[in-house]
Motif scaffolding. Structure first.
Motif, PDB file in Angstrom:
ATOM      1  N   THR A  12     -56.648 -33.972  -7.528  1.00  0.00           N
ATOM      2  CA  THR A  12     -57.365 -32.729  -7.576  1.00  0.00           C
ATOM      3  C   THR A  12     -56.607 -31.886  -6.769  1.00  0.00           C
ATOM      4  O   THR A  12     -56.131 -32.276  -5.587  1.00  0.00           O
ATOM      5  N   SER A  13     -56.890 -30.365  -6.945  1.00  0.00           N
ATOM      6  CA  SER A  13     -56.320 -29.400  -6.021  1.00  0.00           C
ATOM      7  C   SER A  13     -57.313 -28.384  -5.403  1.00  0.00           C
ATOM      8  O   SER A  13     -57.140 -27.139  -6.007  1.00  0.00           O
ATOM      9  N   PRO A  14     -58.387 -28.583  -4.920  1.00  0.00           N
ATOM     10  CA  PRO A  14     -59.314 -27.872  -4.367  1.00  0.00           C
ATOM     11  C   PRO A  14     -58.740 -26.835  -3.441  1.00  0.00           C
ATOM     12  O   PRO A  14     -58.689 -25.567  -3.699  1.00  0.00           O
ATOM     13  N   ASP A  15     -58.073 -27.096  -2.308  1.00  0.00           N
ATOM     14  CA  ASP A  15     -57.374 -26.246  -1.353  1.00  0.00           C
ATOM     15  C   ASP A  15     -55.958 -26.467  -1.630  1.00  0.00           C
ATOM     16  O   ASP A  15     -55.112 -25.650  -1.203  1.00  0.00           O
ATOM     17  N   ARG A  16     -55.533 -27.639  -1.793  1.00  0.00           N
ATOM     18  CA  ARG A  16     -54.108 -28.354  -2.005  1.00  0.00           C
ATOM     19  C   ARG A  16     -54.294 -29.287  -2.687  1.00  0.00           C
ATOM     20  O   ARG A  16     -55.321 -29.915  -3.174  1.00  0.00           O
ATOM     21  N   ASN A  17     -53.104 -29.826  -3.397  1.00  0.00           N
ATOM     22  CA  ASN A  17     -53.189 -31.242  -3.974  1.00  0.00           C
ATOM     23  C   ASN A  17     -53.527 -32.616  -3.228  1.00  0.00           C
ATOM     24  O   ASN A  17     -53.044 -32.650  -2.066  1.00  0.00           O
ATOM     25  N   PHE A  18     -54.209 -33.334  -3.825  1.00  0.00           N
ATOM     26  CA  PHE A  18     -54.726 -34.448  -3.218  1.00  0.00           C
ATOM     27  C   PHE A  18     -54.757 -35.571  -4.371  1.00  0.00           C
ATOM     28  O   PHE A  18     -54.889 -35.447  -5.309  1.00  0.00           O
ATOM     29  N   ARG A 172     -60.348 -20.108  10.990  1.00  0.00           N
ATOM     30  CA  ARG A 172     -59.937 -21.507  10.691  1.00  0.00           C
ATOM     31  C   ARG A 172     -58.532 -21.389  10.200  1.00  0.00           C
ATOM     32  O   ARG A 172     -57.860 -20.599   9.260  1.00  0.00           O
ATOM     33  N   TYR A 173     -57.898 -22.266  10.891  1.00  0.00           N
ATOM     34  CA  TYR A 173     -56.189 -22.361  10.589  1.00  0.00           C
ATOM     35  C   TYR A 173     -55.871 -22.814   9.489  1.00  0.00           C
ATOM     36  O   TYR A 173     -56.199 -24.153   9.360  1.00  0.00           O
ATOM     37  N   ASP A 174     -55.455 -22.330   8.477  1.00  0.00           N
ATOM     38  CA  ASP A 174     -55.248 -22.917   7.255  1.00  0.00           C
ATOM     39  C   ASP A 174     -53.753 -22.679   6.636  1.00  0.00           C
ATOM     40  O   ASP A 174     -53.411 -22.304   5.551  1.00  0.00           O
ATOM     41  N   TYR A 175     -52.832 -23.147   7.288  1.00  0.00           N
ATOM     42  CA  TYR A 175     -51.426 -22.950   7.064  1.00  0.00           C
ATOM     43  C   TYR A 175     -51.089 -24.285   5.962  1.00  0.00           C
ATOM     44  O   TYR A 175     -51.256 -25.236   6.495  1.00  0.00           O
ATOM     45  N   GLU A 176     -50.878 -23.687   4.679  1.00  0.00           N
ATOM     46  CA  GLU A 176     -50.302 -24.914   3.744  1.00  0.00           C
ATOM     47  C   GLU A 176     -48.737 -24.373   3.278  1.00  0.00           C
ATOM     48  O   GLU A 176     -48.525 -23.494   2.729  1.00  0.00           O
ATOM     49  N   PRO A 177     -47.999 -25.152   4.028  1.00  0.00           N
ATOM     50  CA  PRO A 177     -46.481 -24.676   3.794  1.00  0.00           C
ATOM     51  C   PRO A 177     -46.138 -24.990   2.125  1.00  0.00           C
ATOM     52  O   PRO A 177     -45.064 -24.303   1.881  1.00  0.00           O
ATOM     53  N   ALA A 178     -46.881 -25.895   1.598  1.00  0.00           N
ATOM     54  CA  ALA A 178     -46.254 -26.176   0.163  1.00  0.00           C
ATOM     55  C   ALA A 178     -46.776 -24.877  -0.904  1.00  0.00           C
ATOM     56  O   ALA A 178     -47.907 -24.946  -1.135  1.00  0.00           O
ATOM     57  N   GLY A 179     -45.866 -24.236  -1.048  1.00  0.00           N
ATOM     58  CA  GLY A 179     -46.519 -22.974  -2.067  1.00  0.00           C
ATOM     59  C   GLY A 179     -46.296 -23.298  -3.277  1.00  0.00           C
ATOM     60  O   GLY A 179     -45.613 -24.157  -4.052  1.00  0.00           O
ATOM     61  N   ARG A 180     -47.591 -22.893  -3.923  1.00  0.00           N
ATOM     62  CA  ARG A 180     -47.638 -23.349  -5.379  1.00  0.00           C
ATOM     63  C   ARG A 180     -46.677 -22.455  -6.332  1.00  0.00           C
ATOM     64  O   ARG A 180     -46.492 -21.251  -6.082  1.00  0.00           O
ATOM     65  N   GLY A 181     -45.921 -23.286  -7.184  1.00  0.00           N
ATOM     66  CA  GLY A 181     -45.064 -22.179  -7.975  1.00  0.00           C
ATOM     67  C   GLY A 181     -44.079 -23.329  -8.346  1.00  0.00           C
ATOM     68  O   GLY A 181     -43.855 -24.447  -8.141  1.00  0.00           O
ATOM     69  N   ALA A 182     -43.090 -22.856  -9.189  1.00  0.00           N
ATOM     70  CA  ALA A 182     -42.026 -23.705  -9.852  1.00  0.00           C
ATOM     71  C   ALA A 182     -40.873 -23.844  -9.000  1.00  0.00           C
ATOM     72  O   ALA A 182     -39.888 -24.659  -9.470  1.00  0.00           O
ATOM     73  N   LEU A 397     -42.796 -27.861  -0.659  1.00  0.00           N
ATOM     74  CA  LEU A 397     -42.624 -27.478   0.577  1.00  0.00           C
ATOM     75  C   LEU A 397     -41.267 -26.564   0.519  1.00  0.00           C
ATOM     76  O   LEU A 397     -40.610 -26.484  -0.200  1.00  0.00           O
ATOM     77  N   PRO A 398     -41.315 -25.683   1.553  1.00  0.00           N
ATOM     78  CA  PRO A 398     -40.037 -24.850   1.636  1.00  0.00           C
ATOM     79  C   PRO A 398     -38.834 -25.538   2.166  1.00  0.00           C
ATOM     80  O   PRO A 398     -38.833 -26.641   2.405  1.00  0.00           O
ATOM     81  N   TYR A 399     -37.675 -24.885   2.293  1.00  0.00           N
ATOM     82  CA  TYR A 399     -36.513 -25.251   2.784  1.00  0.00           C
ATOM     83  C   TYR A 399     -35.906 -24.069   3.570  1.00  0.00           C
ATOM     84  O   TYR A 399     -36.227 -22.859   3.254  1.00  0.00           O
ATOM     85  N   ASN A 400     -35.016 -24.410   4.454  1.00  0.00           N
ATOM     86  CA  ASN A 400     -34.375 -23.552   5.479  1.00  0.00           C
ATOM     87  C   ASN A 400     -32.795 -23.192   4.883  1.00  0.00           C
ATOM     88  O   ASN A 400     -32.071 -24.120   4.636  1.00  0.00           O
ATOM     89  N   ARG A 401     -32.237 -22.145   5.413  1.00  0.00           N
ATOM     90  CA  ARG A 401     -30.950 -21.976   5.274  1.00  0.00           C
ATOM     91  C   ARG A 401     -30.593 -21.059   6.658  1.00  0.00           C
ATOM     92  O   ARG A 401     -31.358 -20.242   7.230  1.00  0.00           O
TER      93      ARG A 401
END
Length: 410
Positions: A12-18, A172-182, A397-401
């Protein structure tokens, strides 16, 4: 014998995937386990559905240790986040069932309470000092008595742990680094700019909020050992509760160098999965806090082993608890934390409203302290109808360069 009658995985994915494992026994008890692996959720879903669930039907629900060893050793291919998250889900669900059958909250089966509540820390962040100060004040108003501090770095467009809008959702701190998308988002990084900036930030925070407030910081594996040593030494005047994941700890010997140069307490392990990941770190007393999550480290059974080992060296718990750990995983952490002697602190981010509608919880947060509650079992139930309203959404999740284009640890 009380056999497992049905086993199912709920995504399920209410605010994020679980990812939640749901076991039902022949006498109608329902046990829950968290199997969420942020950004790789479906890998654990497949592991459970294709390989684990068929092995559970008809199995004695009370044989927790035997089931743990069976799932770990019979696969031959051991360890790793996918395997250990799947085992954790089964383990926690079995503990939930056993405690319900006993009519006790789970912590009672783990030896009873060792304290009245669990000190929690919250996540304050800001793109600059004014935003950071507002976020710290918001968290203090919510009752937090310990604060993790993350801030933007001049010249960088995005930095781990900094919410794009820290005051969104009424503070409310709601930082979700996993961006929804392809495809995962690309972020930039400059270690020298970060190392120049951070000590001045903690100096300003201490001047504003005083010497008593416990402050934490997460470097998120982005530093080399000598850079981590430099940062730990530079932060010593500001009396951090801990510096987290200062350098990638797969190279356990690297922490020897960091220890030689700083007395800032070190927390390591949110990406670790077994006791073998910690063996040298604990035995040589190279860390001060164990950061693994129940969800990713083989469940209550295995994380308890790690923390008992750590206790021999006066190393304490700092169980991973962001909002990609579901309320099921959080409840398991609270029951374990309440029972062990060497509890240190509990990470706690409040879940969103939709998540709370899917997962009904009995744990409480009062005056900066968490308690798992006294309902039999974990004290969490899953509303499958609500869960069905929020289907899985692909997220990475993001990645860095670095500035020269090199991919770097995020």
């Amino acid at each position: 014998m009380t056999s497992i009658q049905t086993a199912e995985v709920v995504v399920t994915s209410p605010d994020r995937n679980f990812v939640t494992l749901r076991l039902t026994t022949e006498d109608g008890l329902v046990g829950l386990g968290d199997a969420t692996l942020n950004g790789r959720e479906l890998a654990v879903v497949a592991y459970l559905r294709e390989h684990v669930l068929p092995l559970l039907i008809g199995r004695d629900a009370h044989r927790i240790e035997d089931t743990w060893q069976f799932l770990y050793r019979s696969a031959y291919w051991r360890r790793g986040p996918v395997t250990m998250a799947a085992i954790a889900a089964v383990d926690v669900a079995l503990w939930d069932l056993k405690a319900q059958a006993a009519g006790m909250p789970l912590y009672q089966l783990l030896g009873g309470a060792s304290r009245t509540g669990l000190l929690a820390y919250g996540h304050a962040s800001g793109r600059d000092l004014p935003e950071l100060f507002d976020s710290i004040r918001d968290h203090l108003d919510q009752g937090y008595q310990a604060i993790r501090v993350q801030i933007g770095v001049p010249g960088l467009t995005a930095v781990y742990g900094v919410a794009a809008s820290p005051r969104a959702g009424g503070g409310r701190y709601d930082y979700e680094p996993a961006g929804r998308g392809a495809y995962p988002a690309e972020e930039d990084w400059d270690t020298r700019a970060y190392l120049r900036h951070l000590p001045a930030v903690f100096d300003a925070v201490r001047n504003e909020f005083g010497p008593e407030l416990p402050l934490l910081h997460d470097a998120h594996h982005r530093l080399t050992p000598i850079q981590a040593a430099r940062l730990g030494k530079a932060l010593e005047p500001y009396d951090l509760f801990w510096l987290e994941d200062a350098t990638p700890a797969e190279n356990q010997q690297a922490l020897r160098l960091v220890r030689q140069h700083t007395t800032t307490p070190l927390a390591i392990g949110e990406v670790f999965n077994t006791i073998w990941d910690y063996q040298e770190l604990i035995r040589e007393q190279l860390i001060d806090y164990v950061r693994s999550a129940v969800t990713h480290t083989g469940g209550i059974t295995h994380l308890r082993r790690i923390l008992d080992f750590a206790a021999q060296y006066q190393i304490k718990s700092g169980i991973h608890g962001p909002t990609d750990i579901s309320p099921v995983g959080m409840a398991a952490a609270l029951h374990l934390g309440l029972a062990i002697h060497n509890f240190g602190i509990q990470e706690y981010m409040k879940h969103g409203t939709r998540t709370d509608q899917v997962f009904h919880q009995t744990f409480t947060f009062t005056d900066g302290y968490l308690h798992p509650g006294d309902q039999p079992g974990l004290g969490v139930t899953l509303d499958t109808d609500q869960a069905g309203q929020y289907p899985y959404e692909q997220a990475y999740l993001p990645y860095n360069r670095l500035t020269d284009g090199t991919i770097h640890d995020w």
